[in-house]
Every structure is written in C-alpha cells, then in structure tokens.
Design an enzyme around this catalytic site. Sequence first.
Site, PDB file in Angstrom:
ATOM      1  CD  GLU A 117      -2.713  -1.056   2.812  1.00 59.72           C
ATOM      2  OE1 GLU A 117      -3.662  -1.816   2.568  1.00 59.72           O
ATOM      3  OE2 GLU A 117      -2.066  -0.330   3.623  1.00 59.72           O
ATOM      4  CB  CYS A 166       2.555  -2.529  16.218  1.00 60.95           C
ATOM      5  SG  CYS A 166       4.476  -1.748  16.574  1.00 60.95           S
ATOM      6  CB  CYS A 180      -0.153  -1.935  13.037  1.00 58.34           C
ATOM      7  SG  CYS A 180       1.181  -1.578  11.366  1.00 58.34           S
ATOM      8  N   GLY A 209       6.191  -2.494   6.935  1.00 54.16           N
ATOM      9  CA  GLY A 209       6.928  -2.698   7.125  1.00 54.16           C
ATOM     10  C   GLY A 209       7.759  -2.003   8.273  1.00 54.16           C
ATOM     11  CB  SER A 228       8.764   5.824  10.039  1.00 55.49           C
ATOM     12  OG  SER A 228       7.593   5.571  11.643  1.00 55.49           O
ATOM     13  CB  CYS A 261      -0.356   0.710   8.557  1.00 60.56           C
ATOM     14  SG  CYS A 261       1.062   1.605   8.778  1.00 60.56           S
TER      15      CYS A 261
HETATM   16  N1  SAH Z   1       8.052  -0.277  11.083  1.00 61.27           N
HETATM   17  C1  SAH Z   1       7.310   1.815  11.248  1.00 61.27           C
HETATM   18  C2  SAH Z   1       7.103   2.173  10.068  1.00 61.27           C
HETATM   19  C3  SAH Z   1       5.712   1.950   9.837  1.00 61.27           C
HETATM   20  S1  SAH Z   1       4.655   1.955  10.723  1.00 61.27           S
HETATM   21  C4  SAH Z   1       7.615   2.091  12.122  1.00 61.27           C
HETATM   22  O1  SAH Z   1       7.121   0.874  13.410  1.00 61.27           O
HETATM   23  O2  SAH Z   1       7.362   3.042  12.904  1.00 61.27           O
HETATM   24  C5  SAH Z   1       4.073   3.944  10.895  1.00 61.27           C
HETATM   25  C6  SAH Z   1       4.180   4.300  12.103  1.00 61.27           C
HETATM   26  O3  SAH Z   1       1.786   3.940  11.997  1.00 61.27           O
HETATM   27  C7  SAH Z   1       4.022   3.866  12.948  1.00 61.27           C
HETATM   28  O4  SAH Z   1       4.256   4.686  13.901  1.00 61.27           O
HETATM   29  C8  SAH Z   1       2.698   2.751  13.974  1.00 61.27           C
HETATM   30  O5  SAH Z   1       3.142   2.841  14.873  1.00 61.27           O
HETATM   31  C9  SAH Z   1       2.303   3.707  13.069  1.00 61.27           C
HETATM   32  N2  SAH Z   1       0.385   2.943  12.968  1.00 61.27           N
HETATM   33  C10 SAH Z   1       0.253   1.882  12.795  1.00 61.27           C
HETATM   34  N3  SAH Z   1      -1.198   1.070  13.281  1.00 61.27           N
HETATM   35  C11 SAH Z   1      -2.023   2.664  12.982  1.00 61.27           C
HETATM   36  C12 SAH Z   1      -3.358   2.812  13.443  1.00 61.27           C
HETATM   37  N4  SAH Z   1      -3.557   1.469  13.325  1.00 61.27           N
HETATM   38  N5  SAH Z   1      -3.367   4.218  13.880  1.00 61.27           N
HETATM   39  C13 SAH Z   1      -2.705   5.347  13.748  1.00 61.27           C
HETATM   40  N6  SAH Z   1      -1.265   4.518  13.647  1.00 61.27           N
HETATM   41  C14 SAH Z   1      -0.665   3.703  13.408  1.00 61.27           C
END
Ligand code: SAH
Length: 365
Positions: free
Chosen positions: A94, A139, A142, A182, A214, A356
């Site tokens: 995506e 996470c 996510c 990722g 990030s 994400c």
């Molecule tokens: N792996 C890296 C980059 C990808 S995630 C990282 O962890 O930073 C990018 C950001 O989006 C991260 O801060 C992640 O925690 C956040 N994120 C993921 N899912 C989310 C959601 N459902 N709502 C808000 N932020 C989210």
Amino acid sequence: MGSKRPLTSLTPDELAAFLKERGLPAFRGRQLREWLWKKGVLDYAGMTNLSKELRAQLAAELPVVSLAEKTVLRSRHDGTIKALLATASGAHIEAVAMPEEDDAGAGAGSPESDAGAADGARRKLSVCVSTQVGCAMGCAFCASTAGGLKGSLYHWEIVEQVLLMAKLAGTRATSVVLMGMGEPLANYDNSLEAVRRLNSPDCLGLGARHITVSTVGMVPGMVRMAEEWPHVNLAVSLHAPDEETRRRIIPTAGKWGIIEILEAAGNYARVTGRRYMVEYVLIAGVNASRTHAEELAALLRRRPAKVNLIALNTGGQGQYSAPPEDKVKAFRDVLAERGVEVIIRKRRGRDIEAACGQLRLREES
Ligand code: SAH
C-alpha cells in the site's frame, strides 16, 4: 523476482550500459531519465520524442515501472489517495498520497502575489510508502502485521511508489515518509538505497529534510543510519513512556529498551542537527492516561525530540479503540505545559482505510 529489471531500477551508468549494448545512442539515456524523473511519465507511449520503433523495443525489454495499480481509493473529505499496488511477483503493498495546501507563506506577501501562485504552484504532496510486504514487528494495533512478514521490497519498488502516487495526485511529491507497511530498518539496504535515490539529483532530487524514516526502534539500524544515511528526518514509534506499557503493544520492546532507543535517536539528532520525532499512537485504556502523559513529558523534557500524537485509526477492526478527542487534547496539553514540543496529527483518509495495512487486509479477506 525472475522478471526484468525496470527503468526505475537503473542508475544513469547502468542505463547507459543498457543502451550501449543495444547500439543505441547515449542521449537516449538523458531523454529517458528526463521523462521518468523530471516529468513523471511512467509509460513509453507518453515519451513523445522517442521513435515508435524505439518505444516498442524498450517496452519489450525494459518496463518503465514494475509495480501495477490494483485498487485506487480517493477520500471525499481531504483528497487523500490510497493505492493497493502489486509487485512483479504478485505481492500486495500500500501507498498513500496526502495533498496539502502550502500555507507556509500565508499572511506574508500581498493578495496580488498570492493570486499569482494560486494555480497549484503552492500545492504540497506528501507520499507514504511501504518498505516490506507485511511486517514482522507484530505491533498489536497495526493491520500491517496480519499474516506476518511476506517479503521485503527492492529499492526501486520503494521509489516507484512515489512516482505512481504523484502521477495519481497529478502533482510532484514534495515529501516522502517511509511509514507504510513494514519496518524500513529491517530492510536496511533497500531502504537506504531508495532514500539515496529519492535524494539524488539524478533521480527525484528530493531534499533529505523532506524525507522521513520511521522505525519501531531498531537500535543497530539507527546507529548505522547516523553513519551512512543522507540526513533525513528520523521518527521513532515509541507509543509508551514505560517498558511495561510498551511491551503490551510492541513485541520488539523486549529487545531494545526505551532509553537505548532514545539515546540512539538523540545521537542521530546530534549528527544531523535536527530533532527527531516521537510517534505516539493514543489507544484508549492502554497508553492514553494523564499519568502516561506526565511520564512521557518527564522522559522527553531534556531530549531533542518533538512528539506527534495520533489517535488510533481503527478502520473498524481489532480490539483497540481511540480515546475521545478531549482526551487527546488533554494529553497534548500535559506535554506542552511541561515544555515538550507536541502536535496532534490529523487522521486522514479514514473513509478509505488509510492506516497501515488496512486496505490490503480488506482486499485479501
Ligand atoms: N515500522 C515502522 C514504520 C511503519 S508504521 C514504525 O514502526 O515506525 C508507521 C507508523 O504508523 C508507526 O508509528 C505505527 O505505530 C503507526 N500505526 C500503525 N497502525 C496504526 C493505526 N491503526 N493507527 C495509527 N497509527 C498506526
């Protein structure tokens, strides 16, 4: 991947060698690069100063891009565009494009000079790209982690997302965030090469200060970044001020501690001269209380950090929910009162499952 390398993957020297092997003149390389990187033309049909025969030959041997558009969604609220893209090997990733009015100059200049630039010259476009197919970080909140890690992207697949999203938005990308599916530092070499090419005047020529990487907080990668990378912005996904809370939602929290992560980010900030960003996704009942805010403020007060708060984007799935808006503002106020720079990030594209991994989940289920 077995299939042909696309034009986007070639350095100027590699493209020159490709043309030479086929007895084609060197100036064709300059023309091709101009079409691709400067004009954003992603098919040979649009490269009008190439002969029909040459276009056909190139189309057969050297695809312009390797990614294919699968689904494109446009938010009715804020112009956000989300695309599901397929790699040459059929994996789904995506990317998101977020158009913004550039209000940096608002209030300066006369009304007449503003009118002169009103034709889109001030439009900004931020593109969020994926670096992997799925994610191994796990996470809890996510959607990208569903199904685990399925593969890592080549550097040109990361760069192509920027070209494709800019084309869909009808304007050049002015900033890029490696914040899609990722973990960029778990695909270190490809992420670094993609950033170098986004930054290079031979490719997109995007200033390093307009590129953000990030990370969940992979300390060894962050240490190497300080030594090897162009001076991009670093964002760290902290999401908790204490180890116990962080472990509840981020499995890698057991591997790299909060202080260790902040020290590595602080070192990067020293090297680049720019503060790092702390990302903090607010999740009701998990990390969004007043105590969490106070602890976060104490943790960050003397560090070169600025906090980006975002309320969880649920996309209608999962066990977690976002706190109400007044709680989000209260959390921000606690940080601000204690001298920590903080902003609340707008949740964008909520009607198009822009967080994400959400679109991929919907399309694949
Ligand atoms: N792996 C890296 C980059 C990808 S995630 C990282 O962890 O930073 C990018 C950001 O989006 C991260 O801060 C992640 O925690 C956040 N994120 C993921 N899912 C989310 C959601 N459902 N709502 C808000 N932020 C989210």
